[in-house]
Design a protein around this motif. Structure first.
Motif, PDB file in Angstrom:
ATOM      1  N   GLU A 114      34.707  34.670  38.296  1.00 37.55           N
ATOM      2  CA  GLU A 114      35.553  34.618  37.099  1.00 37.55           C
ATOM      3  C   GLU A 114      35.419  33.288  36.366  1.00 37.55           C
ATOM      4  N   ASP A 115      35.123  32.217  37.104  1.00 37.67           N
ATOM      5  CA  ASP A 115      34.848  30.938  36.441  1.00 37.67           C
ATOM      6  C   ASP A 115      33.597  31.043  35.575  1.00 37.67           C
ATOM      7  N   VAL A 174      40.024  33.695  27.588  1.00 41.46           N
ATOM      8  CA  VAL A 174      41.396  33.508  28.070  1.00 41.46           C
ATOM      9  C   VAL A 174      41.685  34.414  29.268  1.00 41.46           C
ATOM     10  N   PHE A 175      41.314  35.664  29.185  1.00 40.80           N
ATOM     11  CA  PHE A 175      41.674  36.591  30.259  1.00 40.80           C
ATOM     12  C   PHE A 175      40.863  36.362  31.528  1.00 40.80           C
ATOM     13  N   MET A 176      39.644  35.894  31.401  1.00 35.63           N
ATOM     14  CA  MET A 176      38.906  35.500  32.606  1.00 35.63           C
ATOM     15  C   MET A 176      39.467  34.178  33.146  1.00 35.63           C
ATOM     16  N   GLY A 177      39.922  33.321  32.244  1.00 38.15           N
ATOM     17  CA  GLY A 177      40.532  32.059  32.661  1.00 38.15           C
ATOM     18  C   GLY A 177      41.841  32.256  33.396  1.00 38.15           C
ATOM     19  N   VAL A 217      40.070  43.774  33.415  1.00 37.94           N
ATOM     20  CA  VAL A 217      39.343  43.114  34.514  1.00 37.94           C
ATOM     21  C   VAL A 217      39.968  41.745  34.806  1.00 37.94           C
ATOM     22  N   GLY A 218      40.317  41.011  33.758  1.00 38.91           N
ATOM     23  CA  GLY A 218      40.956  39.707  33.952  1.00 38.91           C
ATOM     24  C   GLY A 218      42.290  39.828  34.667  1.00 38.91           C
ATOM     25  N   PHE A 219      43.112  40.795  34.257  1.00 35.23           N
ATOM     26  CA  PHE A 219      44.396  41.010  34.930  1.00 35.23           C
ATOM     27  C   PHE A 219      44.198  41.463  36.376  1.00 35.23           C
TER      28      PHE A 219
END
Length: 194
Positions: free
Chosen positions: A36-37, A80-83, A158-160
Protein backbone atom coordinates in the motif's frame (compact mmCIF):
# COMPACT_ATOMS: atom_id res chain seq x y z
CA UNK A 1 37.06 8.85 34.58
CA UNK A 2 39.74 9.19 31.91
CA UNK A 3 39.23 5.51 31.00
CA UNK A 4 35.53 6.18 30.32
CA UNK A 5 36.43 9.04 28.02
CA UNK A 6 38.97 6.93 26.17
CA UNK A 7 36.43 4.12 25.63
CA UNK A 8 33.91 6.45 23.99
CA UNK A 9 34.12 6.50 20.18
CA UNK A 10 35.66 9.57 18.65
CA UNK A 11 33.17 11.94 17.06
CA UNK A 12 32.98 11.75 13.28
CA UNK A 13 34.64 14.72 11.64
CA UNK A 14 33.06 16.12 8.53
CA UNK A 15 36.22 17.94 7.43
CA UNK A 16 39.55 16.18 7.19
CA UNK A 17 42.95 17.72 7.95
CA UNK A 18 43.14 19.25 4.49
CA UNK A 19 39.66 20.81 4.74
CA UNK A 20 37.88 18.39 2.41
CA UNK A 21 34.28 17.55 3.13
CA UNK A 22 33.57 13.90 3.99
CA UNK A 23 30.14 12.61 4.89
CA UNK A 24 28.58 9.20 4.61
CA UNK A 25 24.90 8.67 4.02
CA UNK A 26 22.93 6.21 6.04
CA UNK A 27 22.00 3.10 4.08
CA UNK A 28 18.64 3.30 2.35
CA UNK A 29 16.29 0.73 3.81
CA UNK A 30 13.17 -0.05 1.75
CA UNK A 31 12.21 -3.31 3.45
CA UNK A 32 9.67 -1.74 5.81
CA UNK A 33 7.53 -0.42 2.94
CA UNK A 34 4.69 -2.71 1.86
CA UNK A 35 2.34 -2.79 -1.12
CA UNK A 36 0.00 0.00 0.00
CA UNK A 37 2.97 2.32 0.50
CA UNK A 38 4.13 1.62 -3.05
CA UNK A 39 0.59 1.99 -4.43
CA UNK A 40 0.20 5.39 -2.74
CA UNK A 41 3.60 6.44 -4.07
CA UNK A 42 2.64 5.27 -7.55
CA UNK A 43 -0.61 7.24 -7.50
CA UNK A 44 1.30 10.26 -6.22
CA UNK A 45 3.87 10.10 -9.05
CA UNK A 46 1.14 9.66 -11.65
CA UNK A 47 -0.59 12.67 -10.11
CA UNK A 48 2.62 14.69 -10.35
CA UNK A 49 3.12 13.71 -13.99
CA UNK A 50 -0.48 14.55 -14.80
CA UNK A 51 -0.25 17.99 -13.19
CA UNK A 52 3.05 18.65 -14.94
CA UNK A 53 1.49 17.69 -18.27
CA UNK A 54 -1.43 20.04 -17.52
CA UNK A 55 0.97 22.85 -16.67
CA UNK A 56 3.07 22.20 -19.77
CA UNK A 57 0.12 22.11 -22.18
CA UNK A 58 -1.46 25.17 -20.63
CA UNK A 59 1.53 27.48 -20.36
CA UNK A 60 4.07 26.15 -22.86
CA UNK A 61 1.75 25.04 -25.66
CA UNK A 62 -1.12 27.44 -24.88
CA UNK A 63 -3.53 24.53 -25.50
CA UNK A 64 -4.60 23.00 -22.19
CA UNK A 65 -5.38 19.29 -22.07
CA UNK A 66 -8.93 19.10 -20.76
CA UNK A 67 -8.71 15.61 -19.25
CA UNK A 68 -5.84 16.31 -16.84
CA UNK A 69 -7.86 18.10 -14.17
CA UNK A 70 -10.34 15.25 -13.78
CA UNK A 71 -7.69 12.53 -13.85
CA UNK A 72 -5.55 14.48 -11.35
CA UNK A 73 -8.53 14.58 -9.01
CA UNK A 74 -8.98 10.81 -9.24
CA UNK A 75 -5.26 10.19 -8.75
CA UNK A 76 -5.38 12.35 -5.62
CA UNK A 77 -8.26 10.21 -4.36
CA UNK A 78 -6.19 7.09 -5.02
CA UNK A 79 -3.21 8.57 -3.17
CA UNK A 80 -5.34 9.40 -0.13
CA UNK A 81 -7.15 6.08 0.11
CA UNK A 82 -3.99 4.02 -0.27
CA UNK A 83 -2.37 6.35 2.27
CA UNK A 84 -5.16 5.55 4.75
CA UNK A 85 -4.05 1.92 4.88
CA UNK A 86 -0.41 2.93 5.18
CA UNK A 87 -1.10 5.34 8.03
CA UNK A 88 -3.26 2.75 9.79
CA UNK A 89 -0.47 0.18 9.63
CA UNK A 90 2.00 2.61 11.20
CA UNK A 91 -0.59 4.04 13.64
CA UNK A 92 0.10 7.51 12.29
CA UNK A 93 -3.44 8.83 12.22
CA UNK A 94 -4.17 11.86 14.36
CA UNK A 95 -4.69 10.83 17.98
CA UNK A 96 -5.79 12.76 21.02
CA UNK A 97 -3.79 11.22 23.83
CA UNK A 98 -4.13 13.91 26.50
CA UNK A 99 -7.11 12.16 28.11
CA UNK A 100 -5.06 9.00 28.64
CA UNK A 101 -2.60 10.91 30.83
CA UNK A 102 -5.43 11.89 33.18
CA UNK A 103 -7.21 8.55 33.56
CA UNK A 104 -6.11 5.41 35.39
CA UNK A 105 -4.07 2.91 33.39
CA UNK A 106 -6.79 0.22 33.40
CA UNK A 107 -9.41 2.66 32.11
CA UNK A 108 -6.96 3.85 29.46
CA UNK A 109 -6.31 0.27 28.34
CA UNK A 110 -10.06 -0.41 28.11
CA UNK A 111 -10.71 2.77 26.14
CA UNK A 112 -7.79 2.09 23.83
CA UNK A 113 -9.10 -1.42 23.09
CA UNK A 114 -12.56 0.03 22.42
CA UNK A 115 -11.04 2.52 19.98
CA UNK A 116 -9.20 -0.30 18.21
CA UNK A 117 -12.51 -2.14 17.79
CA UNK A 118 -14.29 1.00 16.61
CA UNK A 119 -11.54 1.63 14.04
CA UNK A 120 -11.91 -1.90 12.68
CA UNK A 121 -15.69 -1.50 12.55
CA UNK A 122 -15.47 1.86 10.80
CA UNK A 123 -13.22 0.57 8.03
CA UNK A 124 -15.31 -2.59 7.60
CA UNK A 125 -18.53 -0.56 7.28
CA UNK A 126 -16.79 1.79 4.83
CA UNK A 127 -15.86 -1.21 2.64
CA UNK A 128 -19.45 -2.46 2.64
CA UNK A 129 -20.88 1.00 1.86
CA UNK A 130 -18.37 1.57 -0.93
CA UNK A 131 -19.22 -1.78 -2.52
CA UNK A 132 -22.94 -1.02 -2.24
CA UNK A 133 -22.39 2.32 -3.94
CA UNK A 134 -20.42 0.61 -6.70
CA UNK A 135 -23.32 -1.77 -7.42
CA UNK A 136 -25.76 1.13 -7.69
CA UNK A 137 -23.55 3.25 -9.94
CA UNK A 138 -22.49 0.70 -12.53
CA UNK A 139 -23.56 2.89 -15.47
CA UNK A 140 -21.98 6.13 -14.20
CA UNK A 141 -19.09 7.27 -16.39
CA UNK A 142 -16.34 9.83 -15.83
CA UNK A 143 -17.10 13.31 -17.12
CA UNK A 144 -14.44 13.71 -19.79
CA UNK A 145 -12.81 10.29 -20.13
CA UNK A 146 -15.09 7.46 -21.25
CA UNK A 147 -14.26 5.16 -18.32
CA UNK A 148 -16.55 3.91 -15.53
CA UNK A 149 -16.46 5.74 -12.22
CA UNK A 150 -16.34 2.35 -10.50
CA UNK A 151 -12.58 2.36 -11.16
CA UNK A 152 -12.25 5.23 -8.70
CA UNK A 153 -14.65 3.63 -6.22
CA UNK A 154 -12.79 0.32 -6.48
CA UNK A 155 -9.57 2.07 -5.42
CA UNK A 156 -11.46 3.50 -2.44
CA UNK A 157 -12.83 0.07 -1.55
CA UNK A 158 -9.37 -1.51 -1.77
CA UNK A 159 -7.95 1.27 0.41
CA UNK A 160 -10.67 0.81 3.03
CA UNK A 161 -10.28 -3.00 2.94
CA UNK A 162 -6.51 -2.72 3.38
CA UNK A 163 -7.04 -0.26 6.24
CA UNK A 164 -9.49 -2.69 7.89
CA UNK A 165 -6.95 -5.51 7.67
CA UNK A 166 -4.19 -3.26 9.01
CA UNK A 167 -6.47 -2.08 11.83
CA UNK A 168 -7.01 -5.71 12.88
CA UNK A 169 -3.24 -6.29 12.81
CA UNK A 170 -2.62 -3.14 14.86
CA UNK A 171 -5.27 -4.17 17.41
CA UNK A 172 -3.63 -7.59 17.77
CA UNK A 173 -0.20 -5.99 18.22
CA UNK A 174 -1.60 -3.58 20.82
CA UNK A 175 -3.18 -6.50 22.67
CA UNK A 176 0.08 -8.49 22.66
CA UNK A 177 2.15 -5.49 23.75
CA UNK A 178 -0.28 -4.52 26.47
CA UNK A 179 -0.53 -0.87 25.41
CA UNK A 180 -1.21 1.26 22.36
CA UNK A 181 0.23 4.48 21.02
CA UNK A 182 -2.70 6.29 22.62
CA UNK A 183 -1.65 5.17 26.08
CA UNK A 184 2.09 5.67 25.63
CA UNK A 185 2.77 8.21 22.89
CA UNK A 186 6.39 8.46 24.02
CA UNK A 187 6.85 4.82 23.01
CA UNK A 188 6.01 5.40 19.36
CA UNK A 189 7.98 2.93 17.31
CA UNK A 190 7.94 2.05 13.65
CA UNK A 191 5.43 -0.76 13.29
CA UNK A 192 6.73 -3.96 11.79
CA UNK A 193 3.42 -5.27 10.54
CA UNK A 194 3.91 -6.76 7.09
Amino acid sequence: MTEAKAAAPAPEHVLDDEGHFHATDAPIELAHYVWEDWAALGFFWLLGLCVFYQFFTRYALNDSASWTEEIARYLLIGTVFMGIASATRRTRHIHVDFLYRLMPAKAGRTLSTLIDLLRIGFFAVAVVLTLQMMTRMTSLMMTIIDLPMNIVYAVCAVGFAAAAVRAVQVAIENWKRGYSVLERPEMVIEETIQ
